[in-house]
Motif scaffolding. Structure first.
Motif, mmCIF file in Angstrom:
data_model
loop_
_atom_site.group_PDB
_atom_site.id
_atom_site.type_symbol
_atom_site.label_atom_id
_atom_site.label_comp_id
_atom_site.label_asym_id
_atom_site.label_seq_id
_atom_site.Cartn_x
_atom_site.Cartn_y
_atom_site.Cartn_z
ATOM 1 N N SER A 81 8.758 14.687 11.068
ATOM 2 C CA SER A 81 7.849 15.826 10.956
ATOM 3 C C SER A 81 6.407 15.346 10.849
ATOM 4 O O SER A 81 6.131 14.319 10.245
ATOM 5 C CB SER A 81 8.228 16.638 9.718
ATOM 6 N N ILE A 118 6.483 3.665 -1.644
ATOM 7 C CA ILE A 118 7.643 4.548 -1.475
ATOM 8 C C ILE A 118 8.350 4.231 -0.153
ATOM 9 O O ILE A 118 9.567 4.047 -0.112
ATOM 10 C CB ILE A 118 7.218 6.030 -1.548
ATOM 11 N N ARG A 173 1.594 11.190 3.774
ATOM 12 C CA ARG A 173 1.343 10.549 2.483
ATOM 13 C C ARG A 173 0.013 9.829 2.557
ATOM 14 O O ARG A 173 -0.155 8.876 3.323
ATOM 15 C CB ARG A 173 2.443 9.553 2.106
ATOM 16 N N TRP A 179 1.330 8.730 7.477
ATOM 17 C CA TRP A 179 0.569 8.289 6.302
ATOM 18 C C TRP A 179 -0.910 8.314 6.685
ATOM 19 O O TRP A 179 -1.245 8.359 7.873
ATOM 20 C CB TRP A 179 1.001 6.897 5.812
ATOM 21 N N ILE A 214 -2.317 7.194 1.364
ATOM 22 C CA ILE A 214 -2.039 5.936 0.669
ATOM 23 C C ILE A 214 -2.649 5.980 -0.737
ATOM 24 O O ILE A 214 -3.824 6.318 -0.885
ATOM 25 C CB ILE A 214 -2.591 4.737 1.486
ATOM 26 N N ARG A 273 16.141 15.689 13.109
ATOM 27 C CA ARG A 273 15.762 14.306 13.431
ATOM 28 C C ARG A 273 17.031 13.493 13.583
ATOM 29 O O ARG A 273 17.736 13.271 12.608
ATOM 30 C CB ARG A 273 14.915 13.716 12.321
ATOM 31 N N PHE A 306 9.266 14.312 -2.219
ATOM 32 C CA PHE A 306 8.940 15.066 -3.423
ATOM 33 C C PHE A 306 7.758 16.008 -3.220
ATOM 34 O O PHE A 306 6.744 15.569 -2.693
ATOM 35 C CB PHE A 306 8.645 14.111 -4.588
ATOM 36 N N PRO A 307 7.791 17.257 -3.657
ATOM 37 C CA PRO A 307 8.958 17.936 -4.203
ATOM 38 C C PRO A 307 9.886 18.378 -3.068
ATOM 39 O O PRO A 307 9.419 18.999 -2.119
ATOM 40 C CB PRO A 307 8.344 19.149 -4.899
ATOM 41 N N ALA A 323 0.808 -1.209 0.000
ATOM 42 C CA ALA A 323 0.000 0.000 0.000
ATOM 43 C C ALA A 323 0.847 1.268 0.000
ATOM 44 O O ALA A 323 0.421 2.301 -0.487
ATOM 45 C CB ALA A 323 -0.927 0.005 1.216
ATOM 46 N N ASN A 324 2.044 1.197 0.551
ATOM 47 C CA ASN A 324 2.904 2.372 0.655
ATOM 48 C C ASN A 324 4.254 2.074 0.000
ATOM 49 O O ASN A 324 5.263 1.906 0.680
ATOM 50 C CB ASN A 324 3.076 2.754 2.128
ATOM 51 N N ALA A 334 4.192 17.655 9.694
ATOM 52 C CA ALA A 334 3.608 18.722 8.876
ATOM 53 C C ALA A 334 2.926 18.178 7.620
ATOM 54 O O ALA A 334 1.944 18.727 7.157
ATOM 55 C CB ALA A 334 4.689 19.726 8.481
ATOM 56 N N ARG A 335 3.479 17.083 7.079
ATOM 57 C CA ARG A 335 2.898 16.513 5.864
ATOM 58 C C ARG A 335 2.651 15.026 6.061
ATOM 59 O O ARG A 335 3.163 14.418 6.985
ATOM 60 C CB ARG A 335 3.842 16.736 4.673
ATOM 61 N N GLU A 343 -1.358 8.000 -3.058
ATOM 62 C CA GLU A 343 -0.900 9.248 -3.666
ATOM 63 C C GLU A 343 0.617 9.317 -3.659
ATOM 64 O O GLU A 343 1.271 8.700 -2.808
ATOM 65 C CB GLU A 343 -1.481 10.461 -2.920
ATOM 66 N N PHE A 344 1.169 10.098 -4.587
ATOM 67 C CA PHE A 344 2.618 10.179 -4.711
ATOM 68 C C PHE A 344 3.187 11.326 -3.870
ATOM 69 O O PHE A 344 4.109 11.140 -3.092
ATOM 70 C CB PHE A 344 2.984 10.366 -6.187
ATOM 71 N N ILE A 345 2.585 12.502 -4.021
ATOM 72 C CA ILE A 345 3.125 13.680 -3.324
ATOM 73 C C ILE A 345 2.460 13.808 -1.959
ATOM 74 O O ILE A 345 1.237 13.645 -1.833
ATOM 75 C CB ILE A 345 2.890 14.945 -4.175
ATOM 76 N N ARG A 346 3.282 14.068 -0.942
ATOM 77 C CA ARG A 346 2.731 14.242 0.399
ATOM 78 C C ARG A 346 1.796 15.451 0.424
ATOM 79 O O ARG A 346 2.067 16.451 -0.220
ATOM 80 C CB ARG A 346 3.863 14.473 1.408
ATOM 81 N N CYS A 395 -2.237 8.208 10.555
ATOM 82 C CA CYS A 395 -1.323 7.461 11.421
ATOM 83 C C CYS A 395 -0.227 8.406 11.915
ATOM 84 O O CYS A 395 0.174 9.337 11.214
ATOM 85 C CB CYS A 395 -0.690 6.303 10.659
ATOM 86 N N VAL A 396 0.279 8.147 13.093
ATOM 87 C CA VAL A 396 1.360 8.959 13.662
ATOM 88 C C VAL A 396 2.626 8.859 12.811
ATOM 89 O O VAL A 396 3.512 9.702 12.889
ATOM 90 C CB VAL A 396 1.621 8.548 15.136
ATOM 91 N N GLU A 397 2.692 7.815 11.968
ATOM 92 C CA GLU A 397 3.851 7.635 11.085
ATOM 93 C C GLU A 397 3.760 8.458 9.808
ATOM 94 O O GLU A 397 4.495 8.198 8.852
ATOM 95 C CB GLU A 397 3.981 6.151 10.711
ATOM 96 N N ASP A 442 14.954 18.188 8.374
ATOM 97 C CA ASP A 442 14.936 16.738 8.589
ATOM 98 C C ASP A 442 16.315 16.254 9.026
ATOM 99 O O ASP A 442 16.458 15.523 10.001
ATOM 100 C CB ASP A 442 14.542 16.033 7.281
#
Lengths: 212, 322
Positions: free
Chosen positions: B284, A44, B289, B147, B291, A119, A105-106, A41-42, B286-287, B293-296, B143-145, A115
């Motif tokens: 972070s 990347i 992903r 996504w 599931i 981190r 990305f981007p 599902a993920n 802030a953004r 989709e490509f761009i956060r 999720c806290v991770e 980051d």
């Protein structure tokens, strides 16, 4: 060149190439899966994690060559040590490229900068990556000659720091289950312990030459 | 030297012989292609050999009506909802629960309701399913991770159950417990977390109309890996607050302990409201992903439910109460 030597050279070249090709197969599988919906599902995050794992596996494999010689007297692994190290570098480059170019990305300078600095697991991972760059650059026999063997060798001891930083990067990344990263930590500790024991033994025996 | 041939068969005109560099480059490209072809073959063989080892169970279709408060965003495919799960009772890899959760027995199942309530009782899951009308709620799950998914849950408001149990004036918090059964939950055989998993809510959070007790998704009973047969869904909090496979609900006066907070108190607080401004110490927020989709995308305060829930936390320092 005598015929026997020539044949031995051919064999070791074959061995190196074989190891190099085998080491490329996981990358091939990851890329293949990425484009055929095979990474879940993920994709990347999965690609990123698997590339990181293969970096560690190959780095530890390259560090296993000398202990194999120390413990079992095998010499052939030393012939593929450089190839394994270069393959590990290939994977860490892919790992980093996927992080910057795909995961983030981007990519924005601000986000990446934060980051890497904020981190600690990324800080230590990036540090490991940086350490591997001069080692990859100076991997050729031409560079060994140019630097002189002693200096070259001292420089390449950085690989221990890089491997340790890589394992810490993994330990700090996981949420609660330390089982898997601690396996890598254990293997690294064992490999370093074997070197240390051999080094101390040689020193006690009065052999000035350090283990390679 | 090693490319030297002692005899070349038919004579090749010199213009057709590639210069050395392009010859080497071409060989490298061909080697690369061969590696990828080999990898593809290995991969296809492995998929054929290992795929579909666990057949998807037939889940009961549920009767429900469309509920309020849902989102019309694109829903995450069922395949992803059931194969990418954080349910450490069945293993810490997100692929594990989908493979191993078939060992969970969801019948018979009871939920013990106790503590500061007028009507303590042990509710059978099938009784519980008939107590309240079921409705569908399409919620974002963050999720806290970092996504997220969009999931069409089927369930009933937790508030309905709370009211039925008649909480006393001392009931200030709700404490939930997941089943503890290492024989059914292989992940509990290792002390990754302090089993059983526990979670908690403040009473006003539990009574909020968004807070759902889910018994299904995509119109059918919950798949085991998604927290069957009964789970909490609190869409404005990180996913781990939405405790799965609940066997106990206790009404208490003091803030109850919660599993991830016990595991790493500096990383996971009691409130765990989705907050793009308060980073997890290691990544972070802030953004995220989404599931598929490509761009956060940007993470929204309270996961986009600020209009409904921000008032619950008026005057609170959300940095201190993360």
């Amino acid at each position: 060149m005598a015929a026997a030597e020539k044949e031995a050279g051919g064999k070791s070249r074959l061995l190196k190439r074989g190891v190099g090709l085998l080491a490329m197969i996981p990358a091939g599988v990851i890329v293949f899966r990425f484009f055929t919906d095979g990474l879940g599902a993920n994709p990347i995050a999965t690609a990123l994690n698997q590339l990181g794992l293969w970096t560690l596996i190959l780095l530890l494999a390259s560090l296993t060559c000398t202990p194999l010689k120390i413990v079992l007297g095998w010499k052939w692994p030393l012939k593929v040590r450089k190839m394994l190290g270069l393959c590990a570098f290939f994977y860490v480059c892919l790992h980093f490229a996927v992080y910057i170019g795909v995961d983030q990305f981007p990519p924005t300078v601000d986000e990446i900068y934060k980051d890497i600095l904020k981190r600690k697991f990324i800080t230590v991972g990036f540090f490991a990556f940086l350490l591997l760059i001069p080692l990859a650059i100076t991997s050729s026999s031409k560079m060994v000659k140019r630097l002189g063997f002693t200096r070259w060798k001292r420089l390449h001891r950085l690989v221990y720091v890089a491997a340790a930083a890589g394992v810490v990067h993994f330990i700090w990344r996981v949420k609660a289950d330390l089982f898997e990263p601690l396996i890598y930590a254990g293997v690294l500790a064992l490999l370093l312990a074997i070197r240390l024991v051999a080094h101390l033994r040689d020193r006690r025996a009065g052999v000035a030459k350090p283990v390679s | 030297m090693r490319h030297r041939r002692t005899s070349i068969g038919p004579t090749i005109p010199s213009r057709e012989i590639s210069p050395e560099p392009s010859y080497v480059a071409r060989r490298q490209v061909m080697t690369g292609a061969a590696v990828f072809a080999a990898a593809g073959a290995v991969e296809l063989g492995a998929r054929r050999a290992f795929s579909a080892t666990v057949p998807a169970p037939d889940l009961a279709a549920l009767t429900y009506r469309k509920g309020p408060l849902g989102t019309d965003e694109a829903q995450t495919p069922l395949k992803d909802v059931t194969s990418y799960n954080n349910f450490y009772e069945f293993g810490t890899d997100k692929g594990d629960p989908g493979q191993t959760a078939h060992t969970l027995k969801v019948r018979p199942w009871t939920v013990t309701c106790e503590g500061e309530i007028g009507k303590p009782q042990v509710l059978d899951i099938d009784t519980l399913l008939k107590l309240f009308p079921l409705e569908e709620r399409v919620y974002r799950l963050r999720c806290v991770e970092a996504w997220s998914m969009v999931i069409p849950w089927v369930g009933f408001p937790l508030a309905s159950l709370i009211k039925k149990l008649e909480p006393t004036s001392k009931a200030k918090f709700l404490a939930f417990t997941t089943l503890h059964a290492p024989d059914q939950m292989p992940g509990q055989r290792r002390p990754v977390l302090d089993w059983p998993y526990v979670e908690g809510l403040r009473m006003d959070e539990g009574l909020h109309p968004l807070t759902l007790l889910a018994v299904g998704l995509y119109g059918k009973s919950l798949p085991n890996q998604c927290g069957a047969p009964l789970r909490l869904v609190v869409p404005w909090k990180y996913g781990y607050k939405s405790i799965k496979s609940i066997v106990k609900l206790r009404f208490v006066e003091k803030q109850p302990p919660t599993s991830w907070n016990l595991s790493a108190p500096n990383e996971y607080g009691f409130y765990s409201n989705v907050n793009p401004d308060v980073d997890h110490p290691r990544w972070s927020q802030a953004r995220e992903r989404r599931i598929g989709e490509f761009i956060r995308r940007k993470t929204l305060p309270f996961n986009g439910y600020a209009d409904q829930v921000a008032s619950l936390y008026a005057g609170m320092d959300l940095r201190a109460n993360y």
